[in-house]
Design an enzyme around this catalytic site. Structure first.
Site, short mmCIF file in Angstrom:
data_model
loop_
_atom_site.label_atom_id
_atom_site.label_comp_id
_atom_site.label_asym_id
_atom_site.label_seq_id
_atom_site.Cartn_x
_atom_site.Cartn_y
_atom_site.Cartn_z
N PHE A 15 39.83 16.34 42.72
CA PHE A 15 39.72 15.10 43.49
C PHE A 15 38.76 15.29 44.66
CE2 PHE A 15 44.34 14.00 42.21
CZ PHE A 15 43.90 13.25 41.13
N GLY A 16 38.93 16.40 45.41
CA GLY A 16 38.10 16.63 46.58
C GLY A 16 36.64 16.83 46.22
N SER A 17 36.39 17.56 45.14
CA SER A 17 35.02 17.80 44.71
C SER A 17 34.35 16.49 44.30
CB SER A 17 35.00 18.79 43.54
OG SER A 17 33.70 19.05 43.11
N TRP A 53 60.08 14.66 39.91
CA TRP A 53 58.99 13.67 39.82
C TRP A 53 58.82 13.06 41.20
CZ3 TRP A 53 55.88 13.20 35.71
CH2 TRP A 53 56.33 13.65 34.48
N GLU A 108 32.14 -12.89 20.76
CA GLU A 108 31.71 -14.27 20.50
C GLU A 108 31.57 -14.53 19.01
OE1 GLU A 108 29.35 -12.92 24.24
OE2 GLU A 108 30.33 -12.00 22.50
N THR A 163 45.30 22.45 37.32
CA THR A 163 46.32 21.48 36.96
C THR A 163 46.82 21.72 35.54
OG1 THR A 163 45.47 19.80 38.47
CG2 THR A 163 46.76 19.01 36.59
N LEU A 181 48.43 14.78 28.35
CA LEU A 181 47.36 13.81 28.54
C LEU A 181 47.28 12.82 27.38
CD1 LEU A 181 44.53 16.07 30.04
CD2 LEU A 181 46.47 15.01 31.19
N GLU A 219 43.11 12.99 36.76
CA GLU A 219 44.53 13.17 37.04
C GLU A 219 44.81 14.48 37.78
OE1 GLU A 219 47.46 12.32 34.18
OE2 GLU A 219 46.75 10.29 33.82
N HIS A 260 30.52 -8.57 17.98
CA HIS A 260 30.94 -8.82 19.35
C HIS A 260 32.00 -9.92 19.37
CE1 HIS A 260 27.06 -7.07 21.38
NE2 HIS A 260 27.62 -6.24 20.51
#
Length: 382
Positions: free
Chosen positions: A309-311, A170, A52, A196, A204, A303, A50
């Site tokens: 997005f809606g679901s 774009w 620390e 999409t 991606l 994305e 970790h």
């Protein structure tokens, strides 16, 4: 060097490993003695030391009587590595300054209790707004058993994701796109729907020059690329099915997906994960996210597109948003808006953002924030 300055250094260390530590939180730590930094560290990839421990090792014997700054409460349990509280006590640190409390119920406040019992002074809440922001993916993962979901889109001033013909290249400017690639660089996975994938044929991937990087981070093979395709029907020409990208791509299909379709996808080299479907015959988003959580994925970037997005919104599964608004108008009743799905019936029920951040990137406006779901809304996501 005061507490805030030292914590800012620890925060920079934490940012440097975002997207590289899952399923553990990205933590930064510094050791300071007489106003001088004598050790720095960040969480290793699973399952190394970790933050620390790294900082204390670099400080060596000089850590005795020094101050330790950590973005997160030191752990007090053994999971893959010994507890950080033990290392801190043995190092002889006199004072521990922390940004955020650990949301893990096995650790929460108990790390502080162990250190106090050893006579170490504890200071909490220093630069907590930013340390909490870094911690949110882990907090969602550890308390809800699913990844933290950030939805990202760019839209015109009249709220369109594309023109009525589907043209979206774009909407935002080149500087905004650089910002998005830096966001991709700190998540564990990027998810799109099959629509999409076909419409945009995305890669991606993270594509940044050294000068464009917000933080210098270690190279990695990710983020994981995820496509939701209920019936597994994806065009062979997609970038994500080509050899150079397929090995880091996961296609999540419904349990109703024909076995021959799954076998066809597997010939491209992608991983295929069947999950249950919902009452509409689509992939159950909860099941998909739980499958990703099982892979140690803590932070997923949505994305698109508007159906996904809606679901996710209808199910209370969007935790935060990053939205670019471009000073452009495109019009059109058929031009897509960001959130399809059912939506909310009343403006009074609109989900508000908290921890809002607004900035201008060249000519585009970026709005970020966490969705403030009320109890009834968030229960839809249970």
């Amino acid at each position: 060097m005061d507490d805030r300055e030292a914590m800012r250094l620890a925060i920079a260390c934490a940012h440097s490993v975002e997207g590289r530590t899952s399923p553990r939180p990205s933590v930064g730590a510094v050791v300071v003695r007489n106003g001088r930094v004598i050790g720095k560290g960040a969480t290793s990839p699973p399952y190394g030391p970790h933050a620390e421990v790294h900082a204390l090792r670099e400080a060596g014997e000089a850590a005795r009587g020094a101050d330790l700054y950590a973005t997160l409460e030191p752990c007090c349990i053994t999971i893959h590595t010994p507890p950080c509280t033990k290392a801190i006590i043995e190092a002889g640190v006199r004072r521990v300054v922390v940004g955020s409390v650990d949301p893990n119920p096995l650790v929460c406040e108990q790390g502080f209790a162990q250190l106090r019992a050893a006579g170490i002074e504890i200071v909490t809440g220093v630069e907590a707004e930013e340390t909490d922001a870094i911690l949110r993916p882990f907090a969602t993962f550890i308390t809800q058993g699913r990844p933290h979901i950030t939805a990202k889109w760019a839209m015109t001033l009249d709220g369109k994701l594309a023109s009525h013909t589907g043209d979206a290249y774009w909407i935002s400017g080149s500087q905004a796109r650089v910002w998005v690639h830096n966001l991709r660089d700190r998540v564990d996975a990027i998810m799109v729907g099959a629509g999409t994938a076909h419409a945009d044929n995305p890669q991606l991937t993270v594509r940044l020059t050294p000068e464009q990087r917000e933080y210098e981070r270690a190279e990695r093979s990710g983020p994981l690329r995820v496509i939701l395709a209920t019936n597994g029907q994806l065009a062979p020409a997609l970038h994500l099915l080509q050899p150079e990208l397929a090995s880091g791509t996961c296609v999540i299909v419904g349990t109703t997906c024909p076995a021959e379709q799954i076998a066809r996808l597997q010939t491209y080299g992608v991983e295929v994960v069947p999950v249950s479907i919902d009452t509409q015959g689509q992939i159950d988003l909860h099941a998909a996210l739980q499958a990703l959580a099982g892979k140690g994925i803590m932070h997923v970037l949505l994305e698109g597109g508007a159906h996904l997005f809606g679901s996710a919104f209808d199910r209370g599964l969007i935790d935060s948003v990053a939205v670019f608004i471009a000073p452009k108008l495109v019009g059109g009743a058929e031009a897509p808006a960001p959130l399809k799905g059912t939506g909310l019936a009343s403006m009074q029920d609109a989900v508000r953002l908290h921890h809002r951040r607004t900035r201008i990137i060249n000519e585009d406006v970026l709005v970020e924030g966490e969705l403030q779901w009320n109890t009834e809304e968030s229960s839809r996501g249970e």
